[in-house]
Write an enzyme that holds these catalytic residues in place. Structure first.
Site, PDB file in Angstrom:
ATOM      1  N   ASP A   1       0.851  -1.194   0.000  1.00 47.09           N
ATOM      2  CA  ASP A   1       0.000   0.000   0.000  1.00 47.09           C
ATOM      3  C   ASP A   1       0.885   1.243   0.000  1.00 47.09           C
ATOM      4  O   ASP A   1       1.610   1.483   0.955  1.00 47.09           O
ATOM      5  CB  ASP A   1      -0.913  -0.010   1.230  1.00 47.09           C
TER       6      ASP A   1
ATOM      7  N   ARG B   1      -0.370   4.422  -0.571  1.00 45.49           N
ATOM      8  CA  ARG B   1      -1.196   5.626  -0.491  1.00 45.49           C
ATOM      9  C   ARG B   1      -0.660   6.627   0.525  1.00 45.49           C
ATOM     10  O   ARG B   1      -0.062   6.256   1.528  1.00 45.49           O
ATOM     11  CB  ARG B   1      -2.643   5.258  -0.156  1.00 45.49           C
TER      12      ARG B   1
END
Length: 159
Positions: A81, A83
């Site tokens: 991830d 983000r």
């Protein structure tokens, strides 16, 4: 303030893919905000947990060959991830919002926003969209990324 930070998912949000729960979560978040009569949706341009659309399609190919969503990202050379939620701080500051009732199943999102100084007054579960096509994907999100899919308050310290 009822809120959702939602990372762009072209395949789920616009094309109604059943491989993920993104489109279902987006629609339910908007319905919840409408029922509440106010709220905020922060739509973040972070396709594929931050790897972009082209790499997301490559990850889908690896998933079709047996990799799970985390393994596929890693095989492409990315973290599970990538983000970044820092832009939310400025959005919320601009609107004068200091505290959220955040619609999410993602503990990393709660931690990231809290680390940015955003108060999460309540974590609101968003359990929608489970189907036979995304069962493995959701199980991977739970087992490898720590997502909360159980409704037991004992399992979720943010509730």
């Amino acid at each position: 303030m009822l809120a959702r930070t939602h990372s762009e998912c072209l395949t789920g949000d616009a094309l109604y893919s059943m491989r993920c729960d993104c489109g279902y979560q987006l629609e339910e978040a908007l319905r919840s905000i409408a029922r509440e009569g106010r709220g905020i949706l922060m739509y973040l341009r972070q396709e594929g947990r931050g790897i972009g659309l082209l790499n997301k399609i490559r990850a889908y190919n690896l998933q079709d060959q047996g990799a799970d969503t985390v393994e596929a990202n890693e095989q492409l050379g990315f973290a599970a991830d990538l983000r970044d939620y820092s832009m939310c701080r400025d959005m919320l500051a601009h609107l004068g919002i200091r505290s959220l009732r955040l619609m999410t199943n993602n503990p990393r999102k709660v931690d990231a926003l809290t680390d940015l100084g955003i108060e999460i007054a309540e974590r609101v579960p968003l359990h929608v969209g489970r189907n036979p096509h995304n069962e493995h994907y959701l199980n991977t999100k739970q087992s490898k990324l720590g997502h909360w899919f159980e409704t037991h308050q004992d399992d979720d310290p943010a509730v």
